[in-house]
Design an enzyme around this catalytic site. Structure first.
Site, PDB file in Angstrom:
ATOM      1  N   ARG A 181       0.803  -1.222   0.000  1.00  0.00           N
ATOM      2  CA  ARG A 181       0.000   0.000   0.000  1.00  0.00           C
ATOM      3  C   ARG A 181       0.838   1.276   0.000  1.00  0.00           C
ATOM      4  NH1 ARG A 181      -3.275  -3.258  -1.339  1.00  0.00           N
ATOM      5  NH2 ARG A 181      -5.315  -3.632  -0.438  1.00  0.00           N
TER       6      ARG A 181
ATOM      7  N   SER B 189       2.113   0.691  -7.229  1.00  0.00           N
ATOM      8  CA  SER B 189       1.336   0.322  -8.424  1.00  0.00           C
ATOM      9  C   SER B 189       0.773   1.555  -9.115  1.00  0.00           C
ATOM     10  CB  SER B 189       0.204  -0.642  -8.061  1.00  0.00           C
ATOM     11  OG  SER B 189       0.712  -1.896  -7.693  1.00  0.00           O
TER      12      SER B 189
ATOM     13  N   HIS C  13      -7.951  -2.849  -8.552  1.00  0.00           N
ATOM     14  CA  HIS C  13      -6.943  -2.627  -9.603  1.00  0.00           C
ATOM     15  C   HIS C  13      -7.622  -2.498 -10.964  1.00  0.00           C
ATOM     16  CE1 HIS C  13      -2.786  -3.253  -7.916  1.00  0.00           C
ATOM     17  NE2 HIS C  13      -3.541  -3.483  -6.859  1.00  0.00           N
TER      18      HIS C  13
END
Length: 195
Positions: free
Chosen positions: A13, A17, A51
């Site tokens: 986290r 990404s 995602h």
């Protein structure tokens, strides 16, 4: 024309990404997303859903939990910018696909097999010939900063994951680490020891 390999790491986290996705979107060309996660439970299904929502329809999606080496050439034919999210799940899948470890030799053989698979993907990207530059971005978790895990499986995973990360980072043209949403350029800060 040299194809590019980019390594993006950070803790859980941390924002790695999101950073990798924004980086990929800033590069021209068809985007490909290699998703390595598998939805075994509600928590993982929710994580995958988040995602997917974030990516929307800007990406050509590929679900490849195991042997990326079998698909990477055809994905490179279709896409110019490829994001692999993530090395951590991919390594987990490969490490556990044959069940429990029977011996130290079994652990060693699985690690060799995993590193060989990763090297095949890296080699394919480097050697792929095209009129346009290809970029592959690997997202991964940095898991080696904590204490030595108490159980054997966690120790084996930590060690194999560390070696996978080192292998990809050593072949990368750029490497970034995200901590608490802040990203730093690792290659710019790299220290070499010539002694």
């Amino acid at each position: 024309m040299k194809n590019r390999i980019i390594f993006c790491t950070g803790g859980a986290r941390s924002g790695k990404s999101e950073f990798a996705e924004k980086l990929a979107l800033s590069i021209e060309g068809q985007k490909g997303y290699i998703a390595t996660g598998q939805a075994y439970d509600d928590e993982m299904r929710h994580r995958i859903h988040l995602h997917q929502e974030r990516r929307q329809d800007r990406w050509q999606n590929y679900e490849v939990p195991y042997y990326i080496s079998e698909y990477i050439h055809s994905i490179l034919e279709e896409c110019s910018v490829i994001l692999v999210d993530c090395l951590t799940m991919w390594t987990t899948n490969l490490l556990l696909q044959d069940g429990e470890f029977r011996s130290q030799d079994d652990i060693n053989q699985r690690e060799i097999s995993i590193l060989d698979e990763v090297q095949q993907v890296l080699d394919c990207v480097r050697n792929y010939e095209s009129i346009e530059e290809k970029t592959i971005i690997f997202v991964t978790n940095e898991i080696g900063l904590g204490i030595v895990p108490e159980n054997k499986l966690a120790r084996v995973f930590r060690d194999v994951m560390g070696r996978v990360n080192r292998l990809v980072a050593s072949h990368s043209d750029a490497a970034y680490m995200t901590m608490s949403g802040i990203t730093i350029d690792l290659k710019a800060l790299e220290v070499t020891n010539n002694g």
